[in-house]
Write an enzyme that holds these catalytic residues in place. Structure first.
Site, PDB file in Angstrom:
ATOM      1  N   LYS A  22      -5.359 -11.730 -10.450  1.00 62.24           N
ATOM      2  CA  LYS A  22      -5.477 -11.659  -8.993  1.00 62.24           C
ATOM      3  C   LYS A  22      -5.922 -10.274  -8.549  1.00 62.24           C
ATOM      4  CE  LYS A  22      -2.094 -10.561  -6.267  1.00 62.24           C
ATOM      5  NZ  LYS A  22      -0.971 -10.437  -5.301  1.00 62.24           N
ATOM      6  N   CYS A 117       3.414  -7.694   0.581  1.00 62.02           N
ATOM      7  CA  CYS A 117       4.814  -7.609   0.162  1.00 62.02           C
ATOM      8  C   CYS A 117       5.571  -6.548   0.954  1.00 62.02           C
ATOM      9  CB  CYS A 117       4.908  -7.265  -1.325  1.00 62.02           C
ATOM     10  SG  CYS A 117       4.461  -8.610  -2.421  1.00 62.02           S
ATOM     11  N   PRO A 123       0.751   3.344   2.525  1.00 63.95           N
ATOM     12  CA  PRO A 123      -0.176   3.643   3.618  1.00 63.95           C
ATOM     13  C   PRO A 123      -1.631   3.654   3.170  1.00 63.95           C
ATOM     14  CG  PRO A 123       0.874   5.653   2.861  1.00 63.95           C
ATOM     15  CD  PRO A 123       1.551   4.524   2.135  1.00 63.95           C
ATOM     16  N   VAL A 124      -2.515   3.403   4.146  1.00 61.09           N
ATOM     17  CA  VAL A 124      -3.950   3.401   3.862  1.00 61.09           C
ATOM     18  C   VAL A 124      -4.585   4.744   4.225  1.00 61.09           C
ATOM     19  CG1 VAL A 124      -4.132   0.912   4.177  1.00 61.09           C
ATOM     20  CG2 VAL A 124      -4.501   2.425   6.134  1.00 61.09           C
ATOM     21  N   ASP A 125      -3.757   5.736   4.510  1.00 55.55           N
ATOM     22  CA  ASP A 125      -4.282   7.047   4.922  1.00 55.55           C
ATOM     23  C   ASP A 125      -5.274   7.618   3.910  1.00 55.55           C
ATOM     24  OD1 ASP A 125      -2.268   6.508   6.654  1.00 55.55           O
ATOM     25  OD2 ASP A 125      -1.229   8.418   6.466  1.00 55.55           O
ATOM     26  N   LEU A 126      -4.983   7.434   2.616  1.00 56.35           N
ATOM     27  CA  LEU A 126      -5.849   8.006   1.583  1.00 56.35           C
ATOM     28  C   LEU A 126      -7.240   7.377   1.620  1.00 56.35           C
ATOM     29  CD1 LEU A 126      -3.259   8.129  -1.345  1.00 56.35           C
ATOM     30  CD2 LEU A 126      -4.014  10.036   0.084  1.00 56.35           C
TER      31      LEU A 126
END
Length: 422
Positions: A22, A117, A123-126
């Site tokens: 997946k 999940c 976080p998506v900051d990177l």
């Protein structure tokens, strides 16, 4: 709502064919947005998250054809929508993976902040920091990431992630293949699924070097072609079935796998007392009816021990001989299965990101509730070895990552069935 009923105490024996990964299929499907011609992806697992990604691609305007063997053909030549809406993204964190491809090919993307999940912030900051460095104009407003490419094409840059991020590496890798110039990604994730994505992109005409190392270099091209690609096997599913064999003191062979991607797990299974036989595309584990020995685990980015196998090894350690320490370094809040294992008689103490597991002679069946994908797998494993009946609720979590788990376990001799309240 579906649940699993398990009558435990049976040693598992037999062979199980492992599905496609997946965590490789999802970024590869997202990467199909980069191609100017249609792509055909095979060995795709039949999972809820895959269906969600198909819905998302379709909503963006891609045309999909899926046959009975789950070969997925994607034609993104007619993409005309650039919004990944909340109702789809909220159920699957991997939806963020369309951000890089859409921005690189179409110059714009509006992506809802992701869900998935409940195991910490992740976080998506990177991702956003790297894409901004490549020239993207990005704002986050009303729960959406609004990204635009200011110069027509993204610009190749030298980038370094502050911490290793798999989806961040994948997003930037996909964005970089159509960027102008050379992009260097330092502290890149080394996971096999990242390599699988890179191989797919290379097959479509991308110029990528260093995938599988901590430094990836991408030379941008004008466009990508179509093509066909077979997704790698799922190393976490393979490890889960090997763990099922180990904690039930049985003998299990996993087929259609890549043993080279399983090394950190295999070392720990051997440490637990398993006899392993390894072939070109299969691994056989035999416990010879022996109780597993407790093994210490510390999760870390690949090639170290995978966080996605932590819960399964905790289930094994719960009935192992001796005591063990399990340290979770990747995600906070990833011990939610502990309380449920304790309901079954497991002796586990928590201290921050560390669990101390004292193996007990037996677990007892109980009603338990899954809280996330891998936690649900650990509860199923515990149910396989417990005395009496275990009822695992909320198994929609397990359906996000395991294809027909009750059927595959039944083939190994488990007494397990799916029932519905409806």
């Amino acid at each position: 709502m579906d649940k699993l009923l398990i009558n435990g105490g049976k040693a598992l024996h037999g062979e199980v064919v492992i599905s496609g990964a997946k965590n490789a299929a999802l970024p590869i499907m997202a990467a199909s947005l980069l191609a100017s011609d249609h792509v055909t992806i095979s060995n795709v697992p039949h999972l809820k998250d895959i269906t969600t990604m198909m819905e998302l691609l379709g909503q963006l305007g891609a045309h999909l054809i899926v046959d009975e063997k789950m070969n997925v053909q994607v034609d993104s030549s007619q993409v005309n929508e650039f919004v990944a809406p909340y109702d789809l993204v909220k159920t699957m964190r991997a939806s963020i993976l369309v951000l890089g491809p859409m921005l690189a090919r179409f110059g714009k993307a509006d992506v809802s902040l992701p869900g998935g999940c409940a195991i910490g912030t992740r976080p998506v900051d990177l991702h956003l920091k790297a894409l901004r460095a490549m020239g993207a104009d990005i704002t986050v407003k009303n729960g959406y990431i609004n990204a635009r490419c200011k110069k027509g094409r993204l610009q190749g840059k030298r980038l370094m992630f502050d911490t290793v991020t798999v989806t961040g590496t994948e997003n930037v890798l996909m964005a970089a293949v159509l960027a102008e110039g050379i992009t260097t990604i330092k502290n890149a994730a080394r996971e096999p699924e990242v390599v699988d994505l890179a191989n797919f992109l290379i097959q479509m005409g991308a110029k990528i070097r260093g995938a599988g190392t901590s430094t990836i270099e991408v030379e941008g091209v004008e466009s990508l072609n179509g093509g066909t690609y077979s997704v790698m096997s799922d190393r976490i599913e393979a490890g889960t079935y090997l763990a099922a064999g180990a904690l039930t003191r049985g003998q299990v062979t996993v087929k259609k796998v890549r043993p080279d991607t399983l090394l950190s797990q295999l070392c720990k299974f051997e440490e637990a007392g398993a006899e392993l036989t390894i072939g070109e595309d299969w691994v056989s584990l035999n416990m010879h009816n022996k109780r597993p020995q407790a093994v210490n685990i510390a999760t870390a980015p690949y090639p170290a021990f995978a966080t996605d196998m932590q819960a399964q090894f905790m289930a094994m350690n719960s009935v192992a001989e001796g005591s063990s320490t399990i340290i979770e370094t990747i995600f906070e809040n990833r011990f939610m299965h502990v309380q449920e294992l304790q309901r079954m008689g497991a002796n586990i103490q928590l201290n921050g990101n560390t669990a101390i597991v004292h193996g007990v002679e037996k677990l007892t069946g109980a009603p338990v509730m899954a809280t996330d994908l891998r936690a649900s797998a650990s509860l199923i494993l515990a149910g396989l070895v417990a005395e009496g009946e275990t009822v695992v609720e909320r198994i929609y979590h397990v359906d996000r990552g395991y294809e027909r788990i009750e059927e595959k376990l039944s083939l190994l001799g488990a007494d397990i069935k799916r029932v519905s309240d409806r």
